[in-house]
Each structure stands twice: as C-alpha cells, then as structure tokens.
Design a protein around this motif. Structure first.
Motif, PDB file in Angstrom:
ATOM      1  N   ASP A 111      22.106 -32.818  -1.153  1.00  0.00           N
ATOM      2  CA  ASP A 111      22.350 -34.688  -1.000  1.00  0.00           C
ATOM      3  C   ASP A 111      20.974 -34.885  -2.245  1.00  0.00           C
ATOM      4  O   ASP A 111      22.069 -36.262  -2.721  1.00  0.00           O
ATOM      5  CB  ASP A 111      21.411 -35.512  -0.073  1.00  0.00           C
ATOM      6  CG  ASP A 111      22.336 -34.932   1.426  1.00  0.00           C
ATOM      7  OD1 ASP A 111      23.231 -34.499   1.100  1.00  0.00           O
ATOM      8  OD2 ASP A 111      21.275 -35.089   1.899  1.00  0.00           O
ATOM      9  N   ALA A 112      20.785 -33.587  -3.092  1.00  0.00           N
ATOM     10  CA  ALA A 112      19.773 -34.010  -3.964  1.00  0.00           C
ATOM     11  C   ALA A 112      20.739 -33.740  -5.653  1.00  0.00           C
ATOM     12  O   ALA A 112      20.631 -33.402  -6.879  1.00  0.00           O
ATOM     13  CB  ALA A 112      18.661 -33.270  -4.282  1.00  0.00           C
ATOM     14  N   HIS A 162       2.964 -28.383 -12.994  1.00  0.00           N
ATOM     15  CA  HIS A 162       4.584 -29.319 -13.129  1.00  0.00           C
ATOM     16  C   HIS A 162       5.302 -29.607 -11.879  1.00  0.00           C
ATOM     17  O   HIS A 162       4.885 -28.367 -11.625  1.00  0.00           O
ATOM     18  CB  HIS A 162       5.345 -28.935 -14.239  1.00  0.00           C
ATOM     19  CG  HIS A 162       6.253 -29.904 -15.060  1.00  0.00           C
ATOM     20  ND1 HIS A 162       7.333 -29.072 -14.013  1.00  0.00           N
ATOM     21  CD2 HIS A 162       6.872 -30.429 -15.363  1.00  0.00           C
ATOM     22  CE1 HIS A 162       8.407 -29.984 -15.173  1.00  0.00           C
ATOM     23  NE2 HIS A 162       8.623 -30.993 -16.112  1.00  0.00           N
ATOM     24  N   ILE A 163       5.712 -30.331 -11.570  1.00  0.00           N
ATOM     25  CA  ILE A 163       6.727 -29.891 -10.262  1.00  0.00           C
ATOM     26  C   ILE A 163       7.684 -28.505 -10.371  1.00  0.00           C
ATOM     27  O   ILE A 163       7.974 -28.096  -9.540  1.00  0.00           O
ATOM     28  CB  ILE A 163       7.949 -31.361  -9.743  1.00  0.00           C
ATOM     29  CG1 ILE A 163       8.517 -30.848  -8.717  1.00  0.00           C
ATOM     30  CG2 ILE A 163       8.665 -31.664 -11.361  1.00  0.00           C
ATOM     31  CD1 ILE A 163       7.281 -31.549  -7.432  1.00  0.00           C
ATOM     32  N   GLY A 198      11.254 -16.933 -13.163  1.00  0.00           N
ATOM     33  CA  GLY A 198      12.218 -18.551 -13.629  1.00  0.00           C
ATOM     34  C   GLY A 198      12.224 -19.162 -12.356  1.00  0.00           C
ATOM     35  O   GLY A 198      12.435 -20.295 -12.172  1.00  0.00           O
ATOM     36  N   THR A 199      11.775 -18.330 -11.081  1.00  0.00           N
ATOM     37  CA  THR A 199      11.541 -19.224  -9.493  1.00  0.00           C
ATOM     38  C   THR A 199      10.311 -20.265 -10.037  1.00  0.00           C
ATOM     39  O   THR A 199       9.344 -20.325  -9.828  1.00  0.00           O
ATOM     40  CB  THR A 199      11.254 -17.758  -9.148  1.00  0.00           C
ATOM     41  OG1 THR A 199      11.109 -16.876  -9.340  1.00  0.00           O
ATOM     42  CG2 THR A 199      10.783 -18.036  -7.401  1.00  0.00           C
ATOM     43  N   THR A 200      11.006 -21.656  -9.465  1.00  0.00           N
ATOM     44  CA  THR A 200       9.885 -22.825  -9.204  1.00  0.00           C
ATOM     45  C   THR A 200       9.768 -22.302  -8.047  1.00  0.00           C
ATOM     46  O   THR A 200      10.120 -22.179  -6.642  1.00  0.00           O
ATOM     47  CB  THR A 200      11.599 -23.656  -9.442  1.00  0.00           C
ATOM     48  OG1 THR A 200      12.142 -23.397  -8.288  1.00  0.00           O
ATOM     49  CG2 THR A 200      11.399 -23.783 -10.830  1.00  0.00           C
ATOM     50  N   PRO A 201       8.632 -23.716  -7.875  1.00  0.00           N
ATOM     51  CA  PRO A 201       8.317 -24.169  -5.831  1.00  0.00           C
ATOM     52  C   PRO A 201       9.794 -24.514  -4.968  1.00  0.00           C
ATOM     53  O   PRO A 201       9.092 -23.717  -4.273  1.00  0.00           O
ATOM     54  CB  PRO A 201       6.878 -24.696  -6.205  1.00  0.00           C
ATOM     55  CG  PRO A 201       6.627 -24.779  -7.578  1.00  0.00           C
ATOM     56  CD  PRO A 201       7.626 -24.472  -9.062  1.00  0.00           C
ATOM     57  N   LEU A 202       9.984 -25.110  -5.447  1.00  0.00           N
ATOM     58  CA  LEU A 202      11.274 -25.814  -5.055  1.00  0.00           C
ATOM     59  C   LEU A 202      12.575 -24.642  -4.513  1.00  0.00           C
ATOM     60  O   LEU A 202      12.600 -24.266  -3.099  1.00  0.00           O
ATOM     61  CB  LEU A 202      12.697 -26.290  -5.280  1.00  0.00           C
ATOM     62  CG  LEU A 202      13.397 -26.656  -5.099  1.00  0.00           C
ATOM     63  CD1 LEU A 202      13.383 -27.916  -3.579  1.00  0.00           C
ATOM     64  CD2 LEU A 202      14.231 -27.968  -5.748  1.00  0.00           C
ATOM     65  N   LEU A 252      11.315 -32.340  -3.375  1.00  0.00           N
ATOM     66  CA  LEU A 252      12.263 -33.035  -3.888  1.00  0.00           C
ATOM     67  C   LEU A 252      12.324 -34.570  -3.962  1.00  0.00           C
ATOM     68  O   LEU A 252      12.415 -35.016  -4.767  1.00  0.00           O
ATOM     69  CB  LEU A 252      13.669 -33.095  -3.040  1.00  0.00           C
ATOM     70  CG  LEU A 252      14.628 -31.623  -2.768  1.00  0.00           C
ATOM     71  CD1 LEU A 252      15.465 -31.531  -1.497  1.00  0.00           C
ATOM     72  CD2 LEU A 252      14.594 -31.783  -4.492  1.00  0.00           C
ATOM     73  N   ALA A 253      11.534 -35.042  -3.245  1.00  0.00           N
ATOM     74  CA  ALA A 253      10.619 -36.286  -3.772  1.00  0.00           C
ATOM     75  C   ALA A 253       9.920 -36.676  -4.459  1.00  0.00           C
ATOM     76  O   ALA A 253       9.617 -38.109  -5.033  1.00  0.00           O
ATOM     77  CB  ALA A 253       9.940 -36.664  -2.097  1.00  0.00           C
ATOM     78  N   GLN A 254       9.102 -35.638  -4.656  1.00  0.00           N
ATOM     79  CA  GLN A 254       8.493 -35.708  -6.276  1.00  0.00           C
ATOM     80  C   GLN A 254       9.446 -35.508  -7.336  1.00  0.00           C
ATOM     81  O   GLN A 254       8.605 -35.687  -8.471  1.00  0.00           O
ATOM     82  CB  GLN A 254       6.916 -34.795  -6.078  1.00  0.00           C
ATOM     83  CG  GLN A 254       6.142 -35.512  -4.778  1.00  0.00           C
ATOM     84  CD  GLN A 254       4.440 -35.367  -5.078  1.00  0.00           C
ATOM     85  OE1 GLN A 254       4.295 -35.964  -5.763  1.00  0.00           O
ATOM     86  NE2 GLN A 254       3.974 -35.027  -4.359  1.00  0.00           N
ATOM     87  N   GLY A 255      10.714 -35.148  -7.281  1.00  0.00           N
ATOM     88  CA  GLY A 255      10.898 -35.200  -8.526  1.00  0.00           C
ATOM     89  C   GLY A 255      11.452 -33.182  -8.864  1.00  0.00           C
ATOM     90  O   GLY A 255      11.721 -33.386  -9.976  1.00  0.00           O
ATOM     91  N   ALA A 256      11.659 -32.773  -7.845  1.00  0.00           N
ATOM     92  CA  ALA A 256      12.443 -31.288  -7.983  1.00  0.00           C
ATOM     93  C   ALA A 256      13.867 -31.180  -8.622  1.00  0.00           C
ATOM     94  O   ALA A 256      14.454 -32.169  -7.511  1.00  0.00           O
ATOM     95  CB  ALA A 256      11.788 -30.494  -7.122  1.00  0.00           C
ATOM     96  N   ASP A 257      13.901 -30.618  -9.837  1.00  0.00           N
ATOM     97  CA  ASP A 257      15.885 -30.803  -9.903  1.00  0.00           C
ATOM     98  C   ASP A 257      15.970 -29.327  -9.076  1.00  0.00           C
ATOM     99  O   ASP A 257      15.462 -28.524  -9.398  1.00  0.00           O
ATOM    100  CB  ASP A 257      14.852 -30.166 -11.383  1.00  0.00           C
ATOM    101  CG  ASP A 257      15.978 -30.063 -12.053  1.00  0.00           C
ATOM    102  OD1 ASP A 257      17.810 -30.024 -11.640  1.00  0.00           O
ATOM    103  OD2 ASP A 257      16.746 -29.934 -13.698  1.00  0.00           O
TER     104      ASP A 257
END
Length: 295
Positions: A97-98, A35-36, A43-47, A63-68
C-alpha cells in the motif's frame, strides 16, 4: 553502495526496530538525531528489520513517518522481501500500500514471491499474485517460483501458481523442470499436481536423467507410482541407463518391484549390463534375489 559508520543513536534505533519497541522508536525519531532510513553496514534499515521480525506496529509507525519501502540491503533484498519470507501478510499489505515494488529482485534474482513460495506462505503468495507479481519471473539460474515451490513440497502453493499462469515446464538452466525436482525430492502430491497440469513426464535434465529415473534411484516409490500413470520412458535414457537400472544400482527394492513389472529385464545399459548385473556389481543382494526370481 558506500555506507557511513553508524552512530550510537543509529544503533539504538536499529535495535528498537529489531525488538519491536515502538515507543523507543518514536522517542529516537523525536530527537531528530536519526534518519528514518539509516542503514547499517549491510544496508539494512529499521523498516527492513521490523518487517523481517514481524513487528506490524513498528512498520506502521516507520511508514507513517516517511520510511522508504524501496530501500534495500546490499543483497538487493527489501522490507517486502523479508515480510514475504516470514509470512507476515499484514506487513506485506502495508508495504504494498505504501508503494513497495512487488517484483524487486535480490542480487540472485529472487523476488518476494520466490521466498513466499519457498517457505510455503500461501496467503502471502495469493496476495502478491493478486497485486500483480510475475508468476514466471526467473532467478539467475532460471528457476521459477513454481520450481522453488515444487522443490520444497508446497502443493497448495504450486496449485495457486498453476491456476495463475505459471509455466508448468519452465526449466532451470540445467534443464531441470518443476516435475523433475519434485520427483528427486520425493514430493508425491506435488508431482501429481504437476502431471495433472500437463507437465511432460520425460523432460530430462542436461545429464539425461528423467523425473522417473531420479525418483527410482532415490527410492521414492510413491512418486514412481504417480509417474507410471503417464507412460514414461522405461527404456534407455540419454544418460545411458533406464529407470530400472537406477533403482537396481542404488538398492531401491520398492522401486525395482514397481518398475520390473513393466520393464524389459534384459535391457542393457551403455556399459552392456542388465539391471540384475548392475545390482550384482553394486552388491545389492536383495535386488539380485528379486530380479533373479523374475527373470
């Protein structure tokens, strides 16, 4: 927040984000097995990982693939928080920007602007302010971005905050002001900037110590010189001492010399001692010698 255990693929995904391996990141996303916004136990995400490590290409891809960008760790810290902390201006811009929340606070109240100020990242500070960051937001202890910048000696950041409406005398819960903390830490240029911006020279912490007292007892002679230009209180303070007493007690000869020229050498503290007697009780022989020759 309840976090499920990471799979081996999740671990590989996080590792690729951490290392900045964008090709591996894409490969794993293409498998459909991750999952992205997969989270580790904190709670750390790849982003968040890519932003924290300054991996711009990975941040763009995620971000292009939908990361929040709103995802946060259990501490409340977001990808923007870590980008600001690292001084990664391009990444901060991408996240903003996102749609990243500019003032999203951590559990202690710190925002991206706080950590950018703490670390002295002026370009990030300017970008965040330009985009609407609250320059007078407060942490749980009521410290402001200006307080944090002053504490860490970042003069240009302080000037930027002041130019954009930061409250020069907004105090922490213990009533310490940005000037007070700059004086304690010996940041002369910051103290000069704050005084020029109208900081009140005699605002004291809840223990009664003023900026001059702290600078004197810490031995920050250059700060004492700056403060003396603004006619600070040289008499007894709410803590029962004068700045001269503080300098004498801690053996700060350079500060004693500056203060003795303008102070009442016979002034007694709340224990009934003048500065010479205080120095004698503390065993500061050089101070005793100096004050004895000037009494």
């Amino acid at each position: 927040m309840s976090l499920k255990k990471e799979s081996r693929t999740d671990v590989q995904f996080h590792l690729a984000a951490l290392r900045g391996d964008c090709d591996r990141l894409r490969q794993l996303l293409d498998t459909g097995k991750v999952h992205i916004d997969s989270r580790d136990r904190d709670g750390t995400t790849p982003l968040i990982l890519s932003a924290a490590m300054g991996h711009t290409e990975c941040v763009q891809e995620l971000l292009a693939q939908g990361a929040d960008p709103a995802c946060c760790r259990t501490t409340g810290t977001t990808a923007l928080f870590f980008a600001a902390q690292g001084g990664f201006l391009d990444i901060a811009r991408l996240l903003l920007d996102a749609g990243a929340a500019i003032d999203a606070p951590s559990t202690d109240g710190g925002t991206p602007l706080f950590v950018a100020c703490q670390c002295g990242h002026l370009p990030v500070v300017e970008e965040l302010i330009q985009r609407g960051a609250n320059v007078n937001s407060c942490m749980k202890d009521k410290a402001t971005p200006l307080f944090i910048a002053a504490q860490n000696g970042h003069e240009e950041v302080c000037l930027c905050l002041l130019a954009n409406g930061a409250g020069v005398d907004m105090a922490r819960l213990d009533r310490a002001t940005p000037l007070w903390i700059a004086a304690q830490c010996g940041h002369q240029r910051v103290a000069r900037a704050l005084l020029a911006a109208g900081a009140r020279v005699d605002m004291h912490r809840q223990d009664g110590a003023t900026p001059l007292f702290k600078a004197a007892h810490k031995g920050h002679a250059t700060v004492v010189q700056e403060l003396l230009k603004y006619n600070p209180n040289l008499g007894l303070l709410p803590n029962g001492q004068s700045a001269l007493h503080g300098a004498a007690m801690f053996g700060q000869l350079s500060c004693v010399r500056l203060l003795a020229r303008r102070s009442n050498l016979s002034l007694r503290n709340s224990q009934g001692l003048n500065a010479l007697q205080v120095a004698a009780h503390a065993g500061k022989k050089d101070i005793v010698a100096y004050l004895s020759s000037h009494t």
